[in-house]
Motif scaffolding. Sequence first.
Motif, mmCIF file in Angstrom:
data_model
loop_
_atom_site.group_PDB
_atom_site.id
_atom_site.type_symbol
_atom_site.label_atom_id
_atom_site.label_comp_id
_atom_site.label_asym_id
_atom_site.label_seq_id
_atom_site.Cartn_x
_atom_site.Cartn_y
_atom_site.Cartn_z
ATOM 1 N N MET A 187 0.853 -1.162 0.000
ATOM 2 C CA MET A 187 0.000 0.000 0.000
ATOM 3 C C MET A 187 0.908 1.237 0.000
ATOM 4 O O MET A 187 1.815 1.356 0.817
ATOM 5 C CB MET A 187 -0.909 -0.027 1.235
ATOM 6 N N THR A 188 0.598 2.144 -0.877
ATOM 7 C CA THR A 188 1.441 3.340 -1.007
ATOM 8 C C THR A 188 1.074 4.354 0.070
ATOM 9 O O THR A 188 -0.015 4.285 0.665
ATOM 10 C CB THR A 188 1.237 3.986 -2.401
ATOM 11 N N ASN A 198 0.128 7.331 -0.326
ATOM 12 C CA ASN A 198 -1.097 8.017 -0.765
ATOM 13 C C ASN A 198 -2.343 7.207 -0.407
ATOM 14 O O ASN A 198 -3.348 7.758 0.042
ATOM 15 C CB ASN A 198 -1.054 8.246 -2.282
ATOM 16 N N ASP A 199 -2.284 5.911 -0.613
ATOM 17 C CA ASP A 199 -3.407 5.028 -0.278
ATOM 18 C C ASP A 199 -3.657 5.012 1.227
ATOM 19 O O ASP A 199 -4.799 4.983 1.685
ATOM 20 C CB ASP A 199 -3.141 3.599 -0.774
ATOM 21 N N GLN A 200 -2.578 5.055 2.000
ATOM 22 C CA GLN A 200 -2.707 5.061 3.451
ATOM 23 C C GLN A 200 -3.388 6.353 3.938
ATOM 24 O O GLN A 200 -4.240 6.334 4.822
ATOM 25 C CB GLN A 200 -1.341 4.897 4.114
ATOM 26 N N ARG A 201 -3.001 7.503 3.335
ATOM 27 C CA ARG A 201 -3.637 8.771 3.703
ATOM 28 C C ARG A 201 -5.121 8.762 3.344
ATOM 29 O O ARG A 201 -5.960 9.222 4.104
ATOM 30 C CB ARG A 201 -2.930 9.930 3.003
ATOM 31 N N THR A 202 -5.434 8.241 2.177
ATOM 32 C CA THR A 202 -6.824 8.176 1.731
ATOM 33 C C THR A 202 -7.636 7.279 2.656
ATOM 34 O O THR A 202 -8.758 7.637 3.061
ATOM 35 C CB THR A 202 -6.907 7.641 0.281
ATOM 36 N N LEU A 203 -7.074 6.154 3.014
ATOM 37 C CA LEU A 203 -7.754 5.248 3.932
ATOM 38 C C LEU A 203 -7.958 5.919 5.287
ATOM 39 O O LEU A 203 -9.031 5.807 5.892
ATOM 40 C CB LEU A 203 -6.959 3.942 4.085
#
Length: 98
Positions: free
Chosen positions: A1-2, A4-9
């Motif tokens: 998980m990038t 960016n994906d972690q921030r979005t989550l």
Amino acid sequence: MTPNDQRTLGLVITFVALVVGAALLLAIAAITRMDTQVASAAHRQYCEDIALWRAEVERGVPLNRRAGQPDWQGIADEHCPARLQPMDHTAQRQLVQF
């Protein structure tokens, strides 16, 4: 998980938590309002029952035939309206016949 994906989550989880928290606060407010209404109705009924009891005492109705209730909490003189009258004592007098 990038990253960016972690921030979005993280944002999605925060948003869902805020929505759930707001829904819980609204539910608590609704329950509190209902509790207040029920308590107010119970107090009003208590005062009406006392007024009915006192009216029957004044009419000389025997103890075992009276409707309503005596002021068992001892609060009627302070917490019930001074001129409270029973709503309709003919409708409230329901004696059981066996």
